[in-house]
Design a protein around this motif. Structure first.
Motif, PDB file in Angstrom:
ATOM      1  N   GLN A  56       6.179   6.810   0.522  1.00 16.66           N
ATOM      2  CA  GLN A  56       6.944   5.574   0.194  1.00 16.66           C
ATOM      3  C   GLN A  56       8.474   5.744   0.232  1.00 16.66           C
ATOM      4  O   GLN A  56       9.118   5.161   0.743  1.00 16.66           O
ATOM      5  N   GLY A  66      10.597   3.575   3.140  1.00 15.78           N
ATOM      6  CA  GLY A  66      11.900   2.793   3.019  1.00 15.78           C
ATOM      7  C   GLY A  66      12.906   3.157   3.792  1.00 15.78           C
ATOM      8  O   GLY A  66      13.498   2.354   4.602  1.00 15.78           O
ATOM      9  N   ARG A  91       0.857  -1.251   0.038  1.00 18.48           N
ATOM     10  CA  ARG A  91       0.000   0.008   0.026  1.00 18.48           C
ATOM     11  C   ARG A  91       0.822   1.306  -0.042  1.00 18.48           C
ATOM     12  O   ARG A  91       0.239   2.274  -0.357  1.00 18.48           O
ATOM     13  N   PHE A  92       2.109   1.114   0.572  1.00 13.03           N
ATOM     14  CA  PHE A  92       2.880   2.304   0.549  1.00 13.03           C
ATOM     15  C   PHE A  92       3.695   2.570  -1.031  1.00 13.03           C
ATOM     16  O   PHE A  92       3.989   3.804  -1.120  1.00 13.03           O
ATOM     17  N   TYR A  93       3.525   1.702  -1.944  1.00 15.54           N
ATOM     18  CA  TYR A  93       4.075   2.013  -3.155  1.00 15.54           C
ATOM     19  C   TYR A  93       3.222   3.150  -3.690  1.00 15.54           C
ATOM     20  O   TYR A  93       1.839   2.729  -3.839  1.00 15.54           O
ATOM     21  N   HIS A 131       2.457   5.957  -2.795  1.00 15.73           N
ATOM     22  CA  HIS A 131       2.055   6.924  -1.986  1.00 15.73           C
ATOM     23  C   HIS A 131       2.886   7.853  -1.659  1.00 15.73           C
ATOM     24  O   HIS A 131       4.300   7.652  -1.749  1.00 15.73           O
TER      25      HIS A 131
END
Length: 194
Positions: free
Chosen positions: A103, A107, A96-98, A100
């Motif tokens: 992101q 990381g 879900r963070f891709y 966003h």
């Protein structure tokens, strides 16, 4: 085409002892270690990771960097067999963070968190080193060690959690600054200017 036995390398991309070890990936999915002048397996690459060997994986034809793809392949194999490290829920959250806005921050946050956890693990291992000495395996030494572990573990865990909290706060502050620069004076967004 490189040699499949140990011997002299056949091209100029062989890594020197001071640089990262260069692995070439061929279209047939085989990996070639230019330092050893031989083909290796993913298990060999995993062993290199565990030993802390610095390496790069490059496409043999284009020279493109493929290290991350190979590392992800190793993680996939590890997750498929044995006891997985990531739950389905955690993997879903990561996906879900891709794309966003968070992101890039996520990381960095995960990377720093793993580094902090690894450091905590190293400290604990250093404290336990003396117990591996056969002469130190008396019941008194074990009792002393176990009695001292609760405060030590509490301190290590407290330091880890505090560092994690600080990293999360820094991530939030970066996000606020980024949002303020993109949308100055956004209603409901507190201004940070004096």
């Amino acid at each position: 085409m490189p040699q499949t036995r140990r011997g002299a390398a056949t091209d100029s991309t062989t890594a020197t002892a001071s640089g990262p070890r260069i692995l070439k990936k061929y279209p047939n999915r085989r990996l070639y270690d230019t330092r050893l002048s031989s083909y290796i397996t993913l298990a060999d690459v995993k062993k290199m990771v565990l030993e802390g060997t610095d390496f790069e994986v490059r496409d043999a034809k284009t020279g493109d960097e493929l290290t991350r793809a190979i590392l992800l392949q190793i993680i996939l194999e590890e997750e498929s067999g044995g006891v997985p490290m990531f739950s389905t829920q955690m993997l879903s959250q990561i996906i879900r963070f891709y794309g966003h806005a968070m992101q890039g921050f996520m990381g960095t946050y995960l990377e720093k968190n793993i580094q902090a956890f690894t450091e905590m693990q190293k400290r604990l291992a250093e404290q336990a080193k003396g117990l591996l000495d056969p002469k130190a395996m008396s019941p008194e030494v074990w009792t002393q060690f176990l009695n001292g572990q609760a405060p030590v573990m509490q301190n290590l865990l407290g330091a880890y959690l505090e560092q994690s909290k600080i990293m999360f706060q820094q991530m939030q502050d970066q996000m606020v600054k980024q949002t303020e620069s993109l949308i100055p004076g956004f209603p409901g967004f507190p201004s940070r200017k004096p």
